[in-house]
Design a protein around this motif. Structure first.
Motif, PDB file in Angstrom:
ATOM      1  N   LYS A 204     -65.747 -36.416   0.204  1.00 37.32           N
ATOM      2  CA  LYS A 204     -64.982 -37.628  -0.026  1.00 37.32           C
ATOM      3  C   LYS A 204     -65.276 -38.173  -1.428  1.00 37.32           C
ATOM      4  O   LYS A 204     -66.319 -37.886  -2.010  1.00 37.32           O
ATOM      5  CB  LYS A 204     -65.332 -38.686   1.017  1.00 37.32           C
TER       6      LYS A 204
ATOM      7  N   TYR B 166     -68.534 -38.052  -3.913  1.00 34.14           N
ATOM      8  CA  TYR B 166     -68.438 -37.451  -5.254  1.00 34.14           C
ATOM      9  C   TYR B 166     -69.114 -38.315  -6.309  1.00 34.14           C
ATOM     10  O   TYR B 166     -69.860 -37.816  -7.162  1.00 34.14           O
ATOM     11  CB  TYR B 166     -66.960 -37.238  -5.580  1.00 34.14           C
TER      12      TYR B 166
ATOM     13  N   VAL C   4     -68.903 -26.988  -1.798  1.00 37.94           N
ATOM     14  CA  VAL C   4     -67.684 -27.580  -2.334  1.00 37.94           C
ATOM     15  C   VAL C   4     -67.162 -26.624  -3.397  1.00 37.94           C
ATOM     16  O   VAL C   4     -67.934 -25.833  -3.953  1.00 37.94           O
ATOM     17  CB  VAL C   4     -67.974 -28.992  -2.928  1.00 37.94           C
ATOM     18  N   THR C   5     -65.866 -26.669  -3.670  1.00 38.16           N
ATOM     19  CA  THR C   5     -65.302 -25.789  -4.688  1.00 38.16           C
ATOM     20  C   THR C   5     -65.018 -26.568  -5.969  1.00 38.16           C
ATOM     21  O   THR C   5     -64.877 -27.799  -5.952  1.00 38.16           O
ATOM     22  CB  THR C   5     -63.990 -25.149  -4.216  1.00 38.16           C
TER      23      THR C   5
ATOM     24  N   GLU D 149     -62.289 -26.490  -7.566  1.00 42.60           N
ATOM     25  CA  GLU D 149     -60.939 -27.050  -7.424  1.00 42.60           C
ATOM     26  C   GLU D 149     -60.975 -28.376  -6.673  1.00 42.60           C
ATOM     27  O   GLU D 149     -60.244 -29.323  -7.004  1.00 42.60           O
ATOM     28  CB  GLU D 149     -60.036 -26.048  -6.704  1.00 42.60           C
ATOM     29  N   GLU D 150     -61.839 -28.461  -5.665  1.00 41.85           N
ATOM     30  CA  GLU D 150     -61.964 -29.710  -4.924  1.00 41.85           C
ATOM     31  C   GLU D 150     -62.533 -30.809  -5.816  1.00 41.85           C
ATOM     32  O   GLU D 150     -62.076 -31.968  -5.767  1.00 41.85           O
ATOM     33  CB  GLU D 150     -62.866 -29.503  -3.707  1.00 41.85           C
TER      34      GLU D 150
ATOM     35  N   THR E 145     -62.128 -31.059  -9.019  1.00 47.60           N
ATOM     36  CA  THR E 145     -61.041 -31.451  -9.913  1.00 47.60           C
ATOM     37  C   THR E 145     -60.100 -32.426  -9.221  1.00 47.60           C
ATOM     38  O   THR E 145     -59.674 -33.432  -9.812  1.00 47.60           O
ATOM     39  CB  THR E 145     -60.266 -30.219 -10.389  1.00 47.60           C
ATOM     40  N   ARG E 146     -59.763 -32.147  -7.967  1.00 48.95           N
ATOM     41  CA  ARG E 146     -58.880 -33.059  -7.232  1.00 48.95           C
ATOM     42  C   ARG E 146     -59.535 -34.428  -7.050  1.00 48.95           C
ATOM     43  O   ARG E 146     -58.860 -35.469  -7.153  1.00 48.95           O
ATOM     44  CB  ARG E 146     -58.526 -32.455  -5.869  1.00 48.95           C
ATOM     45  N   LEU E 147     -60.844 -34.444  -6.814  1.00 48.95           N
ATOM     46  CA  LEU E 147     -61.549 -35.726  -6.668  1.00 48.95           C
ATOM     47  C   LEU E 147     -61.583 -36.484  -7.991  1.00 48.95           C
ATOM     48  O   LEU E 147     -61.455 -37.721  -8.014  1.00 48.95           O
ATOM     49  CB  LEU E 147     -62.961 -35.476  -6.155  1.00 48.95           C
TER      50      LEU E 147
ATOM     51  N   GLN F 185     -58.261 -38.055  -8.358  1.00 46.05           N
ATOM     52  CA  GLN F 185     -58.156 -39.202  -7.459  1.00 46.05           C
ATOM     53  C   GLN F 185     -58.898 -40.404  -8.039  1.00 46.05           C
ATOM     54  O   GLN F 185     -58.385 -41.542  -8.019  1.00 46.05           O
ATOM     55  CB  GLN F 185     -58.726 -38.844  -6.083  1.00 46.05           C
TER      56      GLN F 185
ATOM     57  N   GLU G  29     -55.729 -28.748 -12.508  1.00 47.44           N
ATOM     58  CA  GLU G  29     -56.177 -27.978 -11.354  1.00 47.44           C
ATOM     59  C   GLU G  29     -56.260 -26.480 -11.626  1.00 47.44           C
ATOM     60  O   GLU G  29     -56.890 -25.737 -10.865  1.00 47.44           O
ATOM     61  CB  GLU G  29     -55.259 -28.235 -10.149  1.00 47.44           C
TER      62      GLU G  29
END
Length: 476
Positions: free
Chosen positions: A2, A6, A23-24, A26-27, A29-31, A34, A54
C-alpha cells in the motif's frame, strides 16, 4: 504494498524488498505515480512524470534495485528527455547527452520517472520560476523548499520517491535538505564525475548527487555515483572500502570545530544556534573534542567570487544554437540583469575570479586545517516565506544585490563549494513551530567516509525518520 507502507521505507529498504521478491519494481513505480498524483498538485515539485514511466528500463539490480528516482531539471541529463533549466529560454529543449550520472543510476537499478523543479538556471536559494511557478514546502506550504534542488527535496519529503537527483553549486542540495528535513550531501570536488559535458562545472564548485532520508542511503548513493571517467580534469583519491562498509566501521575520536557565530550578513536565529549547541554537546558526550572556530573568511570574499563569475558566454552560445534571443521574454528580471552585468565585464575579470577563488581556498584551508570535521548550521534561518528578494518576478533588485542576498544566506554552504570539501546537512532538529533545522558536518577533502560514519552516529542518537511533514502521500 500500500502507499501508506511505501512511504515508510528508504531507498535501501525498498531495494531489499524487490530483491527478496516481496514487491516488484513495476509496483513501486505505480506507487510513486499514485503518490505524485496525490500530493504534487499541492507542492508543485514534479514538472513531468514521464508518460512511459511504467516501462522505464533499468538494470533492476545493484544497490537500488527497482527504486523510483527523479531528475532535477538542470545538470546531469538523460538523452532524449526534456531539460529546460527552469527557464523559458530553454522551454521544449531536449538533451542529446546521456550523463555518466544517469548511466550509473540505471546500472544501480534506479528508475528515473520524471523531472523536478529548479529556479531559473539553478541560480537562487528558493525554487520558483516564471516557467514552472512556486514549489511549496511540505512542512509549511507558505514557505520555501530552498533551492536550487527544491523540487527534488519537496518530492522526497512528501513521499513521491525516497531519493532524488540534486546538484550543488553553493548549497543547492544542502539548503533544501535543511529546510525540508532530509539528508543532503555535497561530495568532494571530483568525487562524482560531471561527464561527459560538465566535468568541471563552475570551476569545480558545482557537483551532482542526491537528496535522501537516511545515512545508509547516502552511503549507498556514494558507492553508486562515485568514480572517475575519461576526460575528468583530475582523479580524486579513491576510498579504501565501500561507503556501505563504512557504516559498520568505528568513527574514532575526532577534533571538531564548531561555528556558533554568523559567517555572513544574515543573522543566526536563536533556534538554529541552539540546535548547533545541542549537537556539539552530543558529539562531546560521544568522546569527541569540541572547539569553537571563528569565521574562516570575510563575507565580501565569497560574494566577490560569484559576482566575478557572472559570465554570459554559455547562455549566448545556447541561445544561438536554439535560434532564440536573450531578453525579457526569455529570462526572468534578475537573470537578465545578471546576464547583462556579466556581458559588460572586461575579460580581465577572469583573472580576478581565479585569484579570488585561490585566496579564499587558501585562507579557509589554513583556518580549518587542524580539525577532522566542522559543525555548522546549514542555514542561518528556518525556511523563509515565498517571494521577497528571491521572487522570480522581482524587478527592483540589481544583479549585485541578488548575488549579495544569495551569498549572505548561503554563508555556511557556499564556502565549501569553493574549497571543494565534502559537507552534509542532517535533519537533527526542529523549530518550536515544527520546521526542520539542518546541521552541517564538513569533512576533510576526499574524506566522505568520516561523514558517513558521523551521520550514522548522529542518526542513531537523534533518530529523525519518525518526523513527518504536514503534506505527505498517504493513500486511501
Amino acid at each position: 504494498m500500500k502507499l501508506s507502507e511505501y512511504i515508510e521505507y528508504d531507498a535501501t529498504g525498498l531495494a531489499s524488498l524487490v530483491s527478496a521478491g516481496e514487491v516488484t519494481a513495476e509496483e513501486l513505480t505505480r506507487l510513486a505515480r499514485q503518490a505524485h498524483d496525490e500530493v504534487n498538485p499541492r507542492i508543485n515539485a514534479v514538472i513531468e512524470f514521464y508518460e512511459d514511466a511504467e516501462t522505464v528500463a533499468s538494470a533492476d539490480a545493484g544497490l537500488f534495485n527497482g527504486v523510483p528516482f527523479l531528475r532535477k531539471d538542470i545538470g546531469a541529463s538523460e538523452a532524449g528527455r526534456l531539460q529546460e533549466n527552469g527557464s523559458r529560454l530553454f522551454k521544449g529543449c531536449r538533451s542529446d547527452t546521456d550523463s555518466y550520472f544517469f548511466r550509473r543510476a540505471r546500472e544501480a537499478g534506479l528508475r528515473t520517472l520524471g523531472r523536478t523543479t529548479t529556479p531559473e538556471l539553478g541560480a537562487t536559494v528558493t525554487t520558483e520560476s516564471i516557467l514552472n511557478g512556486i514549489t511549496r514546502n511540505p512542512w509549511d506550504l507558505e514557505r520555501s523548499t530552498g533551492g536550487s534542488s527544491g523540487g527534488a527535496a519537496a518530492a522526497v519529503a512528501a513521499g513521491i520517491t525516497p531519493i532524488a537527483h540534486g546538484s550543488d553549486g553553493g548549497g543547492s542540495i544542502r539548503i533544501p535538505a535543511s529546510w525540508c528535513g532530509l539528508v543532503g550531501l555535497n561530495p568532494s570536488r571530483g568525487r562524482v564525475s560531471g561527464g561527459p559535458n560538465n566535468q568541471d562545472t563552475s570551476f569545480g564548485r558545482s557537483r551532482e548527487f542526491v537528496l535522501c532520508r537516511t545515512a545508509r542511503d547516502m552511503a549507498a548513493a556514494l558507492d553508486v555515483f562515485s568514480g572517475p571517467h575519461p576526460g575528468d580534469p583530475f582523479i580524486i583519491l579513491q576510498p579504501k572500502r565501500s561507503y556501505v562498509e563504512e557504516l559498520s566501521q568505528s568513527t574514532g575520536l575526532l577534533l571538531v570545530g564548531v561555528a556558533r557565530t554568523s559567517w555572513g550578513a544574515v543573522a543566526l536565529e536563536p533556534e538554529v544556534l541552539h540546535a548547533v549547541e545541542a549537537t556539539a554537546t552530543l558529539l562531546q558526550e560521544m568522546g569527541h573534542t569540541v572547539t569553537d572556530i571563528e569565521p574562516p573568511f570575510e563575507p565580501i570574499e565569497y560574494s566577490r567570487t560569484y559576482v566575478a563569475s557572472s559570465t554570459p558566454s554559455w547562455l549566448e552560445e545556447a541561445a544561438r544554437a536554439m535560434g532564440r534571443t536573450i531578453g525579457a521574454d526569455t529570462l526572468e528580471p534578475v537573470s537578465l540583469k545578471r546576464y547583462e552585468y556579466g556581458r559588460d565585464l572586461p575579460l580581465s575579470r577572469a583573472w580576478d575570479l581565479q585569484e579570488a577563488l585561490r585566496k579564499m581556498r587558501f585562507r579557509v584551508g589554513e583556518a580549518i586545517h587542524p580539525f577532522d570535521i566542522l559543525l555548522t548550521p546549514t542555514m542561518p534561518t528556518v525556511a523563509v516565506p515565498h517571494g521577497g528578494i528571491f521572487s522570480a518576478t522581482n524587478r527592483t533588485v540589481s544583479a549585485e544585490e541578488a548575488v549579495e542576498a544569495d551569498t549572505a544566506i548561503c554563508q555556511y554552504t557556499g564556502v565549501f563549494n569553493v574549497t571543494g570539501q565534502p559537507s552534509v546537512s542532517l535533519p537533527l532538529a526542529q523549530s518550536a513551530s515544527g520546521l526542520p533545522i539542518g546541521i552541517q558536518i564538513v569533512g576533510r577533502f576526499g574524506d566522505e567516509a568520516t561523514l558517513v560514519r558521523v551521520a550514522r552516529d548522529l542518526e542513531g542518537a537523534i533518530p529523525w525518520r519518525h518526523r513527518r511533514p504536514g503534506v505527505q502521500a498517504e493513500g486511501s
